[in-house]
Design an enzyme around this catalytic site. Sequence first.
Site, mmCIF file in Angstrom:
data_model
loop_
_atom_site.group_PDB
_atom_site.id
_atom_site.type_symbol
_atom_site.label_atom_id
_atom_site.label_comp_id
_atom_site.label_asym_id
_atom_site.label_seq_id
_atom_site.Cartn_x
_atom_site.Cartn_y
_atom_site.Cartn_z
ATOM 1 N N TYR A 164 31.106 31.660 92.920
ATOM 2 C CA TYR A 164 30.807 32.941 93.164
ATOM 3 C C TYR A 164 30.096 33.501 94.782
ATOM 4 C CZ TYR A 164 29.389 38.525 93.207
ATOM 5 O OH TYR A 164 29.676 39.333 93.649
ATOM 6 N N SER B 181 28.869 41.134 98.398
ATOM 7 C CA SER B 181 27.602 40.736 97.799
ATOM 8 C C SER B 181 26.639 40.515 97.959
ATOM 9 C CB SER B 181 27.854 39.764 96.241
ATOM 10 O OG SER B 181 27.012 39.573 95.585
HETATM 11 P P1 NAD Z 1 34.764 44.159 86.919
HETATM 12 O O1 NAD Z 1 34.659 43.098 86.034
HETATM 13 O O2 NAD Z 1 33.756 45.255 86.487
HETATM 14 O O3 NAD Z 1 35.763 44.750 87.290
HETATM 15 C C1 NAD Z 1 36.001 43.426 87.923
HETATM 16 C C2 NAD Z 1 38.008 44.111 88.390
HETATM 17 O O4 NAD Z 1 38.455 42.758 89.008
HETATM 18 C C3 NAD Z 1 38.387 44.736 86.774
HETATM 19 O O5 NAD Z 1 39.618 45.569 87.497
HETATM 20 C C4 NAD Z 1 39.433 43.556 86.310
HETATM 21 O O6 NAD Z 1 40.320 43.559 85.581
HETATM 22 C C5 NAD Z 1 39.934 42.942 88.341
HETATM 23 N N1 NAD Z 1 40.347 41.680 88.144
HETATM 24 C C6 NAD Z 1 39.299 40.120 87.455
HETATM 25 N N2 NAD Z 1 40.330 39.473 87.102
HETATM 26 C C7 NAD Z 1 41.703 40.167 88.268
HETATM 27 C C8 NAD Z 1 42.882 39.242 88.138
HETATM 28 N N3 NAD Z 1 43.175 38.379 88.037
HETATM 29 N N4 NAD Z 1 44.091 39.998 88.950
HETATM 30 C C9 NAD Z 1 42.801 41.314 89.126
HETATM 31 N N5 NAD Z 1 42.493 41.981 88.820
HETATM 32 C C10 NAD Z 1 41.130 41.377 88.173
HETATM 33 O O7 NAD Z 1 33.080 43.952 87.981
HETATM 34 P P2 NAD Z 1 32.512 44.526 88.834
HETATM 35 O O8 NAD Z 1 31.192 44.955 88.955
HETATM 36 O O9 NAD Z 1 32.883 46.268 88.845
HETATM 37 O O10 NAD Z 1 32.662 43.770 90.326
HETATM 38 C C11 NAD Z 1 34.076 44.578 90.658
HETATM 39 C C12 NAD Z 1 33.249 44.280 93.064
HETATM 40 O O11 NAD Z 1 32.163 43.980 92.712
HETATM 41 C C13 NAD Z 1 33.941 42.616 92.191
HETATM 42 O O12 NAD Z 1 34.322 42.101 93.601
HETATM 43 C C14 NAD Z 1 32.134 41.956 91.944
HETATM 44 O O13 NAD Z 1 31.993 40.676 93.231
HETATM 45 C C15 NAD Z 1 31.168 42.805 92.849
HETATM 46 N N6 NAD Z 1 30.073 43.491 93.211
HETATM 47 C C16 NAD Z 1 29.938 43.666 91.917
HETATM 48 C C17 NAD Z 1 28.405 43.810 92.039
HETATM 49 C C18 NAD Z 1 28.023 44.383 90.911
HETATM 50 O O14 NAD Z 1 26.336 44.851 90.265
HETATM 51 N N7 NAD Z 1 28.019 44.635 89.077
HETATM 52 C C19 NAD Z 1 27.533 43.104 92.461
HETATM 53 C C20 NAD Z 1 28.102 42.657 93.989
HETATM 54 C C21 NAD Z 1 29.173 42.786 94.054
#
Ligand code: NAD
Length: 257
Positions: free
Chosen positions: A157, A144
């Site tokens: 985070y 990120s």
């Molecule tokens: P989301 O919440 O939609 O999905 C997150 C996933 O992680 C889900 O499938 C959830 O079940 C899983 N998860 C959470 N806790 C867990 C646990 N204890 N055990 C197993 N699985 C677990 O989030 P997202 O936006 O798809 O994010 C995915 C990745 O991308 C993350 O690492 C996030 O930090 C990163 N990210 C997202 C964004 C954004 O804008 N959405 C930006 C930068 C980085």
Amino acid sequence: MKNRLTGKVVVITGSTRGIGRGIAISVAKEDARVVLSGRDENEGRSLVEEICKLGGYAIFVRTDLSKVSDCKNLINQTEAHFGRIDGLVNNAGIFPRGSLLETEEKLFDEVFSINIKGAFFSTKYAVEVMIRNNNGGSIVNIGSTHAFGGSFDLAAYSCSKGALYTLTKHIARNYAKYRIRANWITVGWVVTPGEIERIYKQGYDEEWLRIQREKYMPMGRFQTPEDIANGVIYLLSDESEQVTGADIHITGGFWPS
Ligand code: NAD
């Protein structure tokens, strides 16, 4: 079906929704055999079916990444089923709000246990298999922009992603001799279920999102899970076999305020 990942076995953490789900489908369409993981059995099974309907192959291993025993089980089950691991995508992550001054131990531990401890131990067990099999391997860490300082209200985070960034560099530096690579993708802003929950919890709405897009997205749109998956596919494929320790920005030029 395409074939940039034919023959490869790829584990994706947190792959039942959001970016992870998009990566899982895209990787399966490139003919990888996919190991889906997450805490929700129903979501996992339905994604296995969806991938099978597309002509791909996937299994689901129920995993709570905050438990090291589950991380180990995820990798053990993968090896037991396929006899190898070629790629691990450390995608799962949580992003609860909290400035430095607001962050209590409980929130800090929760964030670190999933975002870095889970990734660290999944990587450890996957690297063990990769070394034993002597086939090399590719670790892709979903990072990120917040790793590089981060927003005021994302203290834990941001620090957890900073640690994941260092893990990427550590693996790249020390495991290249086994042809094990580690790379990082700086994700911009993807409107996933996790992001929508966060936005609504803070009292924002669609209109707020539209304003943010106009203000912060110089290319005019948020990124999609498929934008991120395109980078992941490259990093898992043999096209990137000399690429390690890289930081690929898939941000559309976004930089958080
Ligand atoms: P989301 O919440 O939609 O999905 C997150 C996933 O992680 C889900 O499938 C959830 O079940 C899983 N998860 C959470 N806790 C867990 C646990 N204890 N055990 C197993 N699985 C677990 O989030 P997202 O936006 O798809 O994010 C995915 C990745 O991308 C993350 O690492 C996030 O930090 C990163 N990210 C997202 C964004 C954004 O804008 N959405 C930006 C930068 C980085």
